[in-house]
Design a protein around this motif. Structure first.
Motif, PDB file in Angstrom:
ATOM      1  N   LEU A   1       7.549   1.447  -8.264  1.00  0.00           N
ATOM      2  CA  LEU A   1       7.989   0.214  -7.611  1.00  0.00           C
ATOM      3  C   LEU A   1       6.802  -0.596  -7.109  1.00  0.00           C
ATOM      4  O   LEU A   1       5.856  -0.054  -6.535  1.00  0.00           O
ATOM      5  CB  LEU A   1       8.908   0.546  -6.429  1.00  0.00           C
ATOM      6  N   THR A   2       6.853  -1.913  -7.311  1.00  0.00           N
ATOM      7  CA  THR A   2       5.891  -2.844  -6.719  1.00  0.00           C
ATOM      8  C   THR A   2       6.540  -3.476  -5.500  1.00  0.00           C
ATOM      9  O   THR A   2       7.637  -4.044  -5.591  1.00  0.00           O
ATOM     10  CB  THR A   2       5.492  -3.947  -7.720  1.00  0.00           C
ATOM     11  N   LEU A   3       5.879  -3.382  -4.355  1.00  0.00           N
ATOM     12  CA  LEU A   3       6.380  -3.980  -3.117  1.00  0.00           C
ATOM     13  C   LEU A   3       5.564  -5.227  -2.810  1.00  0.00           C
ATOM     14  O   LEU A   3       4.363  -5.146  -2.536  1.00  0.00           O
ATOM     15  CB  LEU A   3       6.272  -2.985  -1.955  1.00  0.00           C
ATOM     16  N   VAL A   4       6.208  -6.390  -2.881  1.00  0.00           N
ATOM     17  CA  VAL A   4       5.546  -7.662  -2.586  1.00  0.00           C
ATOM     18  C   VAL A   4       5.902  -8.069  -1.159  1.00  0.00           C
ATOM     19  O   VAL A   4       7.076  -8.266  -0.838  1.00  0.00           O
ATOM     20  CB  VAL A   4       5.984  -8.765  -3.574  1.00  0.00           C
ATOM     21  N   ARG A   5       4.883  -8.196  -0.329  1.00  0.00           N
ATOM     22  CA  ARG A   5       5.096  -8.499   1.090  1.00  0.00           C
ATOM     23  C   ARG A   5       4.453  -9.842   1.425  1.00  0.00           C
ATOM     24  O   ARG A   5       3.242 -10.021   1.295  1.00  0.00           O
ATOM     25  CB  ARG A   5       4.507  -7.387   1.953  1.00  0.00           C
ATOM     26  N   ILE A   6       5.270 -10.784   1.854  1.00  0.00           N
ATOM     27  CA  ILE A   6       4.783 -12.111   2.226  1.00  0.00           C
ATOM     28  C   ILE A   6       4.948 -12.287   3.729  1.00  0.00           C
ATOM     29  O   ILE A   6       6.051 -12.111   4.269  1.00  0.00           O
ATOM     30  CB  ILE A   6       5.562 -13.216   1.489  1.00  0.00           C
ATOM     31  N   SER A   7       3.873 -12.619   4.400  1.00  0.00           N
ATOM     32  CA  SER A   7       3.933 -12.820   5.852  1.00  0.00           C
ATOM     33  C   SER A   7       2.944 -13.906   6.248  1.00  0.00           C
ATOM     34  O   SER A   7       2.164 -14.391   5.421  1.00  0.00           O
ATOM     35  CB  SER A   7       3.605 -11.514   6.587  1.00  0.00           C
ATOM     36  N   GLY A   8       2.965 -14.277   7.516  1.00  0.00           N
ATOM     37  CA  GLY A   8       2.104 -15.356   7.963  1.00  0.00           C
ATOM     38  C   GLY A   8       0.630 -15.063   7.803  1.00  0.00           C
ATOM     39  O   GLY A   8      -0.139 -15.883   7.298  1.00  0.00           O
ATOM     40  N   TYR A   9       0.220 -13.851   8.234  1.00  0.00           N
ATOM     41  CA  TYR A   9      -1.204 -13.535   8.294  1.00  0.00           C
ATOM     42  C   TYR A   9      -1.587 -12.299   7.486  1.00  0.00           C
ATOM     43  O   TYR A   9      -2.755 -11.909   7.472  1.00  0.00           O
ATOM     44  CB  TYR A   9      -1.608 -13.309   9.758  1.00  0.00           C
ATOM     45  N   GLY A  10      -0.617 -11.683   6.802  1.00  0.00           N
ATOM     46  CA  GLY A  10      -0.906 -10.468   6.059  1.00  0.00           C
ATOM     47  C   GLY A  10      -0.488  -9.233   6.837  1.00  0.00           C
ATOM     48  O   GLY A  10      -0.100  -9.304   8.011  1.00  0.00           O
ATOM     49  N   GLN A  11      -0.573  -8.092   6.211  1.00  0.00           N
ATOM     50  CA  GLN A  11      -0.100  -6.840   6.796  1.00  0.00           C
ATOM     51  C   GLN A  11      -1.136  -6.168   7.696  1.00  0.00           C
ATOM     52  O   GLN A  11      -0.841  -5.167   8.353  1.00  0.00           O
ATOM     53  CB  GLN A  11       0.305  -5.873   5.684  1.00  0.00           C
ATOM     54  N   THR A  12      -2.366  -6.689   7.707  1.00  0.00           N
ATOM     55  CA  THR A  12      -3.420  -6.127   8.550  1.00  0.00           C
ATOM     56  C   THR A  12      -4.104  -7.253   9.312  1.00  0.00           C
ATOM     57  O   THR A  12      -3.823  -8.436   9.099  1.00  0.00           O
ATOM     58  CB  THR A  12      -4.457  -5.383   7.692  1.00  0.00           C
ATOM     59  N   GLY A  13      -5.034  -6.887  10.192  1.00  0.00           N
ATOM     60  CA  GLY A  13      -5.802  -7.883  10.929  1.00  0.00           C
ATOM     61  C   GLY A  13      -5.225  -8.143  12.305  1.00  0.00           C
ATOM     62  O   GLY A  13      -4.065  -7.816  12.591  1.00  0.00           O
ATOM     63  N   PRO A  14      -6.020  -8.757  13.175  1.00  0.00           N
ATOM     64  CA  PRO A  14      -5.596  -8.955  14.571  1.00  0.00           C
ATOM     65  C   PRO A  14      -4.418  -9.900  14.757  1.00  0.00           C
ATOM     66  O   PRO A  14      -3.764  -9.869  15.796  1.00  0.00           O
ATOM     67  CB  PRO A  14      -6.857  -9.514  15.238  1.00  0.00           C
TER      68      PRO A  14
END
Length: 397
Positions: A118-131
């Motif tokens: 499975l490929t999991l595509v995750r779209i978010s404002g700033y990404g899944q890591t970082g402050p």
């Protein structure tokens, strides 16, 4: 179904714009897209922008070719159904806040164990890591922090919005690119599924050309420039006699010469100072004034005819009314006719890109909430009695 993505199953757990637009593109090219929607109200975009008989016209476009499965993700049985779907899917696209998928018991560790391909595509404002990963992020914020708002608008004016949800749409296209790269890896036997981490901010930033090295080496901060193209001349928006505006791009060396001859300024065409772009940029105000002086004396049709004859890229600024009426859009199947519930016909945009052998297609418009619930659950092996029980218990709609 046909298309290059025939046989690819995509699960969409998304709302509004970013994840749904990405899934729509894949659906248009043959992917079997199952859109997960909450019971009762479904995706909020069903009520966004202009409505026709209570349903958003945007919804019919954004969700075409998708199957609507209405599932209560707050129930354990609902989550179990998603896991069953994930076990047979190729891609899962989501645009929830980082950590939300994990809180549902659908984190990458769980999904990977269920389906290693499975490929999991995750779209978010700033990404899944970082402050900043836990900050709420919408497309408008992506545009602001990605750099495009700062450079958009009139000189010295308020930073302007492009007029569409640009940040979300850019993230969607990056999501599709990432999903296809991961699918290629899996389908060619080069590896297993992976996470595609797409940030709204980074998707906008990725388009910002040479801003970073210009700032780093030269200390230059690109500012708002209205209709002009900073550092490339002449390229701007010019007034015509009949109150319209024409965009003219005369910025290559031979095109510049043709443009100057077309407007009766052979003196500028033959001036050695303007032979190359760097020289033209130094006196861009003079060149823009010469071009505007000519365009303002003539109507739009005359200006366009003269420039077309001279081989100079130019065009009027289209409203949506201009687009719908344009014969080139029509010849390219970019304005299509669709049918809404009740038989009402409406124009919809066509499909991009154009593939010669496996073109995209529109099979149906955005469906009613839960329209495919029974079909999808039956495909998982649930019988009629079990589906009825889940409906009665509020797990599905």
């Amino acid at each position: 179904m046909s298309g290059p993505l025939k046989g690819i199953r995509v699960i969409e757990i998304g709302t509004l714009i970013a994840a749904p637009f990405a899934a729509r593109v894949m659906a248009e090219f043959g992917a079997d897209v199952i859109k997960i929607e909450a019971p009762v109200n479904g995706d909020p975009i069903r009520k966004w922008r202009k409505l026709h008989e209570g349903t958003s016209l945007w919804w019919y476009l954004q969700s075409r070719n998708k199957k609507s499965l209405s599932v209560n993700l707050k129930s354990a049985q609902g989550i179990a159904l998603i896991k069953q779907l994930a076990a047979e899917a190729d891609v899962l696209i989501e645009n929830m806040k980082p950590g939300a998928l994990e809180s549902l018991g659908l984190g990458w560790d769980v999904l990977q164990e269920i389906n290693p391909k499975l490929t999991l595509v995750r779209i978010s404002g700033y990404g899944q890591t970082g402050p900043y990963k836990d900050r709420p992020g919408f497309g408008a914020i992506g545009e602001a922090m990605g750099g495009i708002r700062y450079t958009t608008g009139e000189p010295g004016g308020v930073p302007a919005r492009a007029g569409i949800s640009l940040g979300d749409s850019l993230a969607s296209l990056h999501a599709v690119i990432g999903a296809l790269m991961s699918l290629l890896r899996v389908k060619t036997g080069q590896g297993l599924g992976q996470v595609v981490d797409v940030s709204l901010v980074e998707s906008v930033f990725n388009l910002m050309e040479s801003l970073v090295p210009e700032y780093d080496l030269l200390g230059h901060v690109r500012e708002r420039s209205g209709g002009a193209l900073p550092g490339i001349a002449p390229s701007n928006t010019y007034p015509t006699r009949d109150a319209g505006y024409v965009v003219i791009a005369g910025n290559s060396n031979p095109i510049f010469k043709r443009l100057m001859h077309a407007i009766g300024r052979a003196d500028l065409a033959d001036d050695p100072a303007f032979e190359h772009n760097d020289g033209r940029v130094q006196q861009v105000a003079l060149l823009d004034a010469a071009i505007a002086g000519w365009t303002s004396l003539h109507g739009m049709e005359h200006v366009l005819a003269v420039l077309e004859q001279a081989g100079v890229p130019s065009g009027r600024i289209y409203s949506i009314a201009d687009i719908v009426a344009d014969p080139h859009y029509q010849a390219r199947d970019m304005i299509l006719s669709a049918q809404l519930p009740g038989g009402v016909k409406v124009k919809m945009p066509g499909i991009v890109p154009k593939l010669s052998d496996t073109p995209g297609e529109i099979r149906w418009q955005g469906p009613a909430l839960g329209a495919h619930t029974v079909e999808v659950l039956s495909g998982l092996g649930l019988d009629e009695a079990e589906i009825r029980r889940l409906q009665q218990e509020g797990v599905v709609q």
